[in-house]
Design a protein around this motif. Structure first.
Motif, short mmCIF file in Angstrom:
data_model
loop_
_atom_site.label_atom_id
_atom_site.label_comp_id
_atom_site.label_asym_id
_atom_site.label_seq_id
_atom_site.Cartn_x
_atom_site.Cartn_y
_atom_site.Cartn_z
N THR A 290 -7.02 -6.40 6.86
CA THR A 290 -6.58 -5.32 7.52
C THR A 290 -6.92 -5.40 8.67
OG1 THR A 290 -8.17 -4.23 6.54
CG2 THR A 290 -6.32 -4.11 5.17
N ILE A 291 -6.42 -4.64 9.75
CA ILE A 291 -6.77 -4.43 11.14
C ILE A 291 -6.70 -3.18 11.35
CG2 ILE A 291 -5.85 -5.08 13.38
CD1 ILE A 291 -4.28 -7.49 12.41
N PRO A 292 -7.58 -2.54 12.10
CA PRO A 292 -7.77 -1.12 12.17
C PRO A 292 -6.62 -0.72 13.38
CG PRO A 292 -9.96 -2.02 12.33
CD PRO A 292 -8.96 -3.20 12.23
N ALA A 293 -6.20 0.40 13.09
CA ALA A 293 -5.00 0.74 14.25
C ALA A 293 -4.91 2.48 14.04
CB ALA A 293 -3.94 0.18 14.10
N PRO A 294 -6.24 3.09 13.96
CA PRO A 294 -6.02 4.78 13.76
C PRO A 294 -5.16 5.49 14.52
CG PRO A 294 -8.05 4.08 14.65
CD PRO A 294 -7.36 3.03 14.52
N GLN B 31 -5.21 4.22 8.40
CA GLN B 31 -5.90 3.94 9.72
C GLN B 31 -5.84 2.67 9.97
OE1 GLN B 31 -7.64 6.26 11.15
NE2 GLN B 31 -7.34 7.88 9.58
N ASP B 32 -5.04 1.76 8.99
CA ASP B 32 -5.18 0.22 9.18
C ASP B 32 -3.87 -0.40 9.17
OD1 ASP B 32 -8.03 -0.07 9.11
OD2 ASP B 32 -8.12 0.09 7.11
N ILE B 33 -3.61 -1.65 9.89
CA ILE B 33 -2.46 -2.52 9.54
C ILE B 33 -2.94 -3.21 8.36
CG2 ILE B 33 -1.03 -4.14 10.49
CD1 ILE B 33 -1.97 -2.94 13.33
N HIS C 280 0.71 -1.18 -0.01
CA HIS C 280 0.01 0.09 0.09
C HIS C 280 0.96 1.26 -0.03
CE1 HIS C 280 0.86 -1.26 4.13
NE2 HIS C 280 0.79 0.05 4.31
N PRO C 281 0.34 2.31 -0.21
CA PRO C 281 1.10 3.62 -0.25
C PRO C 281 1.69 4.07 0.88
CG PRO C 281 -1.00 3.88 -1.52
CD PRO C 281 -1.13 2.64 -0.73
N SER C 282 2.87 4.61 1.02
CA SER C 282 3.81 5.45 2.11
C SER C 282 3.77 4.48 3.26
CB SER C 282 2.76 6.56 2.55
OG SER C 282 2.89 7.51 1.53
N ALA C 283 4.10 3.06 2.99
CA ALA C 283 4.20 1.79 4.12
C ALA C 283 5.34 2.35 4.78
CB ALA C 283 4.55 0.55 3.32
N ALA C 284 5.29 2.19 5.96
CA ALA C 284 6.54 2.23 7.09
C ALA C 284 6.06 1.46 8.42
CB ALA C 284 6.64 3.71 7.22
N TRP D 100 3.11 -7.98 8.73
CA TRP D 100 2.19 -6.65 9.41
C TRP D 100 2.92 -5.38 9.02
CZ3 TRP D 100 -1.17 -7.24 14.31
CH2 TRP D 100 -1.82 -8.46 14.50
N ILE D 101 2.25 -4.61 8.06
CA ILE D 101 2.90 -3.22 7.60
C ILE D 101 2.03 -1.99 7.75
CG2 ILE D 101 4.00 -2.11 5.77
CD1 ILE D 101 4.39 -4.79 4.31
N GLY D 102 2.54 -1.25 8.52
CA GLY D 102 1.55 0.17 8.69
C GLY D 102 2.07 1.20 7.67
N GLY D 103 1.87 2.57 8.07
CA GLY D 103 2.11 3.72 7.08
C GLY D 103 1.61 4.82 7.80
N HIS D 104 1.80 5.92 6.94
CA HIS D 104 1.25 7.27 7.20
C HIS D 104 0.12 7.54 6.40
CE1 HIS D 104 5.54 7.66 8.79
NE2 HIS D 104 5.04 8.48 9.38
N GLY D 105 -0.23 6.89 4.96
CA GLY D 105 -1.06 7.18 4.21
C GLY D 105 -0.54 8.09 3.05
N GLU D 106 -1.39 8.44 2.09
CA GLU D 106 -1.06 9.08 1.09
C GLU D 106 -1.77 10.48 0.76
OE1 GLU D 106 0.52 7.98 -3.52
OE2 GLU D 106 -1.49 7.02 -2.89
N GLY D 107 -1.31 11.65 0.51
CA GLY D 107 -2.00 12.91 0.49
C GLY D 107 -2.83 13.08 1.75
N ILE D 108 -4.12 13.64 1.41
CA ILE D 108 -5.02 13.88 2.53
C ILE D 108 -5.54 12.27 3.14
CG2 ILE D 108 -5.76 16.22 1.70
CD1 ILE D 108 -8.23 14.80 0.82
N GLU D 109 -5.31 11.35 2.63
CA GLU D 109 -5.71 10.17 2.98
C GLU D 109 -4.70 9.51 4.27
OE1 GLU D 109 -8.57 8.40 2.36
OE2 GLU D 109 -9.16 10.49 1.05
N ILE D 110 -5.07 9.62 5.33
CA ILE D 110 -4.37 9.02 6.62
C ILE D 110 -4.70 7.64 6.77
CG2 ILE D 110 -3.93 9.41 9.09
CD1 ILE D 110 -4.80 12.37 8.78
#
Length: 326
Positions: free
Chosen positions: A230-234, A215-217, A187-191, A203-213
């Protein structure tokens, strides 16, 4: 006349000797177990005594280091930074610089590999993973996608997983052959990532892309790269740790710490620190660094109850551990 020249000569010798003397930092005895925070805003390193749960020492550095790792002798600490031409070696017990590795700029992450004979450094200027032996000799460079950031080692499969922040790809490096063997779409901006070797899950997290923050693992199959769930972790889950069949997830966009079962079910959560980036588990305790609150929070990993808060330098960004020998 002789006395005059002798006096100025003595002054010159004193200046030369002073300029050649390395700045001494407070010594860290060999028997201290610590969590060191690399503090970006004031260029300090804070050493928290893990037994006393108190600040032991603080080093004022002369370079903007962004990360560090402890070498196998347990006395040498290697500091790196993305603006620096060298990665610098310091002796903890002597409190002084003892050498450097010629890396060039761009080093944003590093890991002492499981075999304890090699270090993998992440170079964002070259977009490569660079392997060094612990003497500082470069062994190999492997090209990745642009802006590599997170690296994760598989002890079982002897692989290194590399996440690109800018490109939606994860590279797989064989640690025995030092060759890139595969790559997966992510997925975009994975970290931030965690590997479950038993179930072959990444299990991979991230920041999101553009205005889309984010919310999930995102949970991927570590062998095929397929997205499993996916697992919610906002919001913005960017750091992962595992202990006793639970995964601790730090979401710095919401200042939240989640304790999640390996099955994906939420076990507990708590609001923690201010703008937390980094966490660690040491001596049976969970440590979370608050980048904007300039502190380390000590928690009980069982119930996420706060045990103590310790003030450190400004902008703690990385935590480096030296625990007791087992």
């Amino acid at each position: 006349m002789f006395k005059k020249y002798w006096f100025f000569g003595l002054i010159l010798i004193t200046i030369l000797l002073s300029s050649c003397t390395e700045k001494r930092q407070p010594s860290l005895p060999e028997d201290i177990s610590f969590a060191a925070t690399i503090n970006l805003k004031d260029m300090t390193v804070s050493f928290v005594d893990l037994k006393k749960l108190a600040l032991a020492e603080e080093w004022k550095m002369e370079k903007p280091y962004t990360g560090a790792l402890i070498l196998p002798d347990r006395d040498t600490i290697l500091f790196y930074g993305n603006q620096l031409e060298t990665a610098d070696l310091y002796s903890l017990k002597e409190g002084k610089k003892i050498g450097s590795w010629e890396t060039g700029t761009g080093i944003v992450n590093g890991k002492l590999l499981e075999d304890k004979t090699e270090v993998a450094l992440v170079d964002q200027d070259l977009n490569k993973i660079r392997f060094f032996n612990i003497k500082g000799k470069e062994l190999k460079q492997i090209e990745t996608e642009s802006n590599p950031l997170t690296i994760l080692e598989s002890r079982k499969a002897k692989k290194l997983y590399v996440l690109s922040f800018n490109h939606e790809k994860l590279a797989v490096i064989d640690l025995q052959t030092k060759e890139k063997t595969d790559e997966f779409i992510t997925h975009p901006s994975a970290a931030g990532a965690w590997l479950n070797e038993e179930s072959n899950e990444l299990w991979i997290g991230g920041h999101g892309e553009g205005i889309e923050i984010e919310q999930d693992i995102h949970v991927y199959d570590s062998e095929t790269g397929d997205l499993k769930k996916t697992i919610p972790a906002p919001s913005m889950p960017i750091n992962f740790l595992e202990k006793d069949s639970h995964v601790y997830v730090l979401s710095h966009g919401s200042n939240m710490l989640y304790k999640i079962k390996e099955s994906g079910e939420l076990a507990a959560s708590v609001s923690i620190a201010a703008n937390p980036f980094e966490m660690a588990i040491a001596e049976g305790k969970l440590l979370v660094a608050g980048y904007d609150s300039n502190d380390v929070h000590i928690l009980d990993p069982q119930n996420l109850k706060s045990l103590k808060t310790i003030k450190v330098g400004e902008g703690p960004f990385k935590i480096v551990l030296r625990e007791r020998m087992k």
